[in-house]
Design a protein around this motif. Structure first.
Motif: not given
Ligand code: ADP
Ligand code: ADP
Length: 225
Positions: A32-61
């Motif tokens: 709580p209270g912490q801000s974390v920057a996710l920096i990675a090139p296009s295609g690395a999986g940033k949006s995928t990670l955000l969608h999983l963290a936001g419970l918009l998609e389900r992880p495979d494991g």
């Protein structure tokens, strides 16, 4: 407890004959209270990670905890309910409703949650004032600058006091000076409200404003300096 905790989270996509292992075992804890920057090139999986963290998609494991609640066993309705309560989203484009004022845009998610009109308005005006928009309350999005629109989007995202704020390139569409200002108010509101933020960005300079910086390397999360 952590605001958000990812444990050995995996995601893969079938691509023709082969399988693309986008995320191979992500471990991430946001306090709580912490801000974390996710920096990675296009295609690395940033949006995928955000969608999983936001419970918009389900992880495979793996497992994702929001607060102290594990989510892997939840059905879609439970995940949606938890998302609405605990997670706010900000995107590159503001997605504000054009026919509604700044205040009304921020009131809406609160009223969907069941808050009364007066209480929702009070909270919206307080948030907008905190974000420097006290003189823009009844403006429609079209009457606001790009930076002001993104600040309204941030107010809307945190209106229901979520535990977690997820942002995907929130300043990608703004000039450097405006982007800097939007990042400043974003980190300010994270600290003030005790939520945790995970922000995907290409802007290394802005990422310096955050408490931590992480990247994705071969499907794994790596802490940066
Ligand atoms: P980033 O946000 O870092 O640019 P993404 O998470 O959007 O990366 O995508 C990571 C990789 O996964 C990319 O190679 C992309 O093509 C692939 N990918 C994303 N979503 C899907 C999908 N639904 N089906 C197949 N491949 C996908
Ligand atoms: P709503 O309350 O509008 O029905 P949800 O509860 O389904 O929306 O989702 C909450 C948040 O997630 C909203 O900010 C919405 O914009 C966002 N969202 C929903 N589905 C997606 C998606 N497929 N990709 C990205 N963001 C999404």
């Amino acid at each position: 407890s952590p605001a958000l905790h990812l444990q050995k989270v995996q995601r893969r996509y079938a691509q023709g004959e082969t399988t693309l292992e986008i995320l191979r075992g992500i471990d991430l804890t946001l306090w709580p209270g912490q801000s974390v920057a996710l920096i990675a090139p296009s295609g690395a999986g940033k949006s995928t990670l955000l969608h999983l963290a936001g419970l918009l998609e389900r992880p495979d494991g793996g497992e994702i905890y929001v607060g102290d609640q594990p989510t892997a066993h939840m059905d879609d309705a439970e995940r949606t309910a938890l998302r609405r309560l605990e997670i706010g989203f900000v995107y590159q484009f503001h997605h504000l409703l054009p026919e509604f004022s700044a205040t009304e845009n921020v009131m809406l998610p609160q009223m969907i949650r069941g808050l009364g009109r007066a209480e929702a308005r009070r909270r919206a005006e307080e948030l907008l004032a905190f974000l420097g928009l006290g003189q823009r309350l009844s403006h429609r999005p079209g009457m606001l600058s790009g930076g002001e629109q993104q600040r309204v989007a941030i107010a809307r995202a945190v209106a229901n006091t979520p535990r977690v704020l997820l942002a995907d390139e929130p300043t990608g569409n703004l000039d450097p000076k405006t982007a800097d200002h939007v990042f400043a108010v974003l980190t300010e509101i994270v600290r003030a409200s005790g939520l945790a933020a995970l922000v995907a960005t290409h802007n290394l300079e802005l990422a310096r404003r955050m408490d931590r910086r992480v990247t994705l390397r071969d499907g794994l999360l790596v802490e940066l300096e």
